[in-house]
Design a protein around this motif. Structure first.
Motif, PDB file in Angstrom:
ATOM      1  N   VAL A 172       6.541  -8.647  32.824  1.00 55.78           N
ATOM      2  CA  VAL A 172       7.372  -9.405  31.861  1.00 55.78           C
ATOM      3  C   VAL A 172       6.459  -8.853  30.491  1.00 55.78           C
ATOM      4  N   THR A 173       5.493  -8.973  30.386  1.00 56.97           N
ATOM      5  CA  THR A 173       4.175  -8.917  29.297  1.00 56.97           C
ATOM      6  C   THR A 173       5.136  -7.330  28.536  1.00 56.97           C
ATOM      7  N   GLY A 174       5.270  -6.439  29.667  1.00 61.03           N
ATOM      8  CA  GLY A 174       5.760  -4.963  28.756  1.00 61.03           C
ATOM      9  C   GLY A 174       7.574  -5.241  27.995  1.00 61.03           C
ATOM     10  N   LEU A 175       7.817  -5.749  28.823  1.00 60.72           N
ATOM     11  CA  LEU A 175       9.170  -6.068  28.482  1.00 60.72           C
ATOM     12  C   LEU A 175       9.680  -6.779  28.160  1.00 60.72           C
ATOM     13  N   SER A 176       9.866  -8.557  28.144  1.00 69.27           N
ATOM     14  CA  SER A 176      10.167  -9.214  27.464  1.00 69.27           C
ATOM     15  C   SER A 176       9.354  -9.534  26.447  1.00 69.27           C
ATOM     16  N   GLY A 177       7.699  -9.024  27.265  1.00 73.88           N
ATOM     17  CA  GLY A 177       6.697 -10.158  25.872  1.00 73.88           C
ATOM     18  C   GLY A 177       6.539  -8.972  24.517  1.00 73.88           C
ATOM     19  N   ARG A 253      17.449   6.559  25.863  1.00 74.09           N
ATOM     20  CA  ARG A 253      17.116   5.656  27.375  1.00 74.09           C
ATOM     21  C   ARG A 253      15.228   6.267  28.113  1.00 74.09           C
ATOM     22  N   ALA A 254      15.494   7.019  28.285  1.00 76.26           N
ATOM     23  CA  ALA A 254      13.254   7.738  28.810  1.00 76.26           C
ATOM     24  C   ALA A 254      12.479   7.000  27.356  1.00 76.26           C
ATOM     25  N   GLY A 255      12.930   6.422  26.074  1.00 77.14           N
ATOM     26  CA  GLY A 255      12.129   6.561  25.495  1.00 77.14           C
ATOM     27  C   GLY A 255      11.978   4.633  25.320  1.00 77.14           C
ATOM     28  N   LEU A 256      12.331   4.140  25.677  1.00 78.13           N
ATOM     29  CA  LEU A 256      12.866   2.614  26.414  1.00 78.13           C
ATOM     30  C   LEU A 256      12.317   1.989  27.316  1.00 78.13           C
ATOM     31  N   ILE A 257      12.218   3.357  28.599  1.00 77.12           N
ATOM     32  CA  ILE A 257      11.329   2.729  29.634  1.00 77.12           C
ATOM     33  C   ILE A 257      10.367   3.145  29.935  1.00 77.12           C
ATOM     34  N   ASN A 258      10.298   4.066  29.295  1.00 81.25           N
ATOM     35  CA  ASN A 258       8.632   4.852  28.182  1.00 81.25           C
ATOM     36  C   ASN A 258       7.569   3.621  28.345  1.00 81.25           C
ATOM     37  N   ALA A 259       8.706   3.066  27.344  1.00 81.13           N
ATOM     38  CA  ALA A 259       7.906   1.888  25.988  1.00 81.13           C
ATOM     39  C   ALA A 259       7.454   0.651  26.884  1.00 81.13           C
ATOM     40  N   VAL A 260       8.227   0.751  28.208  1.00 84.08           N
ATOM     41  CA  VAL A 260       8.101  -0.984  28.768  1.00 84.08           C
ATOM     42  C   VAL A 260       6.733  -1.049  29.864  1.00 84.08           C
ATOM     43  N   VAL A 261       6.835   0.340  30.783  1.00 82.34           N
ATOM     44  CA  VAL A 261       6.312   1.175  31.828  1.00 82.34           C
ATOM     45  C   VAL A 261       4.685   1.066  30.217  1.00 82.34           C
ATOM     46  N   ALA A 262       4.252   2.367  29.828  1.00 85.97           N
ATOM     47  CA  ALA A 262       3.468   1.947  28.598  1.00 85.97           C
ATOM     48  C   ALA A 262       2.755   0.308  28.536  1.00 85.97           C
TER      49      ALA A 262
END
Ligand code: NAD
Length: 271
Positions: A172-177, A253-262
């Protein structure tokens, strides 16, 4: 839009930015009257802010506990445990404790408030300050469904809240936080594109931000899959598919996925 009134008294320990945003939201959406709330803060200027919209403001944390059913602990994370230990002797089974502090686990909250405490941990994000938070909550200690329902109805007045297990809070922190920062980047970049294509900066920023706002509303209000909404605005051989192809080539698309995971991994590291 008016929401159902909550027949509870709500207190804030710490009358800072977040507490103010929450209290103002509760009043403006009709969930609580100002007279059902009380706040405490050592800083006189913060008490005066709350008094300016008719919420009683006091100087001792114990007074807030005595006068409240639901207690928001809205101090900076390092003060959460000392504050809970200070009021612990005054907590009874009528109290629900809501912590909005980043990184404070249910175990540490329970350790400070006691085994019998009903604890709800909420992870809000900064758009709470404008009444559009994307928040998540998890229950700890003796917290029950009624506590969850009360917290849900309060946060529905300042955005949305979902309930998750605590182990999901890093995601949740990685996505909405952290997400507002990603979206600010997207808005800035869209505006840069507008400027490059010949629009004045102010018009470009306004159009970019409103486009993000409107698109988000379409996802939430139609309930349609975002991919379907995208298909609906890409006509064959048209302008949108030409622009969209460039985003795919750039790996957005991959950049945003990677951002949330990082950011999720980083939240795990520092918790
Ligand atoms: P803030 O500094 O604006 O407010 C904290 C207030 O607590 C201050 O007014 C301070 O005077 C008061 N305070 C300090 N010690 C106290 C004590 N012993 N008793 C009572 N009050 C005391 O901070 P904020 O931005 O409102 O953040 C509050 C909490 O919300 C933090 O734990 C933070 O992690 C969390 N949070 C904030 C945001 C945000 O967007 N600001 C987002 C997510 C989570």
């Amino acid at each position: 839009m008016g929401l159902a009134k909550l027949e509870k008294r709500v207190g804030f320990i710490g009358a800072g930015q977040m507490a103010e945003a929450l209290a103002r939201g509760f009043i403006s959406k009709g969930v609580l009257e100002a007279s059902s709330m009380i706040a405490t803060d050592p800083v006189a200027a913060r008490r005066e802010v709350f008094q300016s919209f008719d919420v009683k403001a006091v100087t001792t944390n114990v007074e807030v506990v005595k006068e409240s059913d639901i207690i928001f602990v809205a101090v900076k994370p390092q003060y959460v445990e000392p504050v809970l230990k200070e009021v612990r002797g005054h907590l009874t089974d009528r109290h629900t404790i809501v912590s909005i502090a980043a990184g404070k686990t249910l175990a540490s909250l329970k350790g400070a408030a006691g085994d019998d405490a009903r604890i709800v941990r909420v992870m809000p994000n900064t758009p709470c300050l404008v009444g559009e938070t994307a928040s998540a909550m998890c229950l700890g200690g003796q917290a029950n469904d009624e506590d969850a329902e009360n917290v849900r109805s309060l946060f529905s007045s300042v955005g949305r809240i979902v309930q998750v297990d605590e182990k999901m809070l890093s995601a949740v922190t990685g996505l909405s936080g952290s997400g507002p920062a990603y979206v600010f980047l997207v808005i800035e970049a869209l505006a840069d594109g507008g400027v490059k294509a010949g629009l004045p900066r102010d018009i470009s920023v306004a159009l970019a931000a409103q486009t993000v706002l409107g698109s988000a509303k379409m996802v939430l209000e139609t309930g349609k899959h975002p991919g379907l909404l995208k298909d609906m605005v890409t006509s064959p051989g048209g302008t949108t598919i030409a622009g969209y192809h460039e985003l795919e080539k750039a790996g957005v698309r991959a950049g945003l996925i990677n951002a949330v995971v990082a950011a999720t991994n980083r939240a795990d590291e520092i918790s």
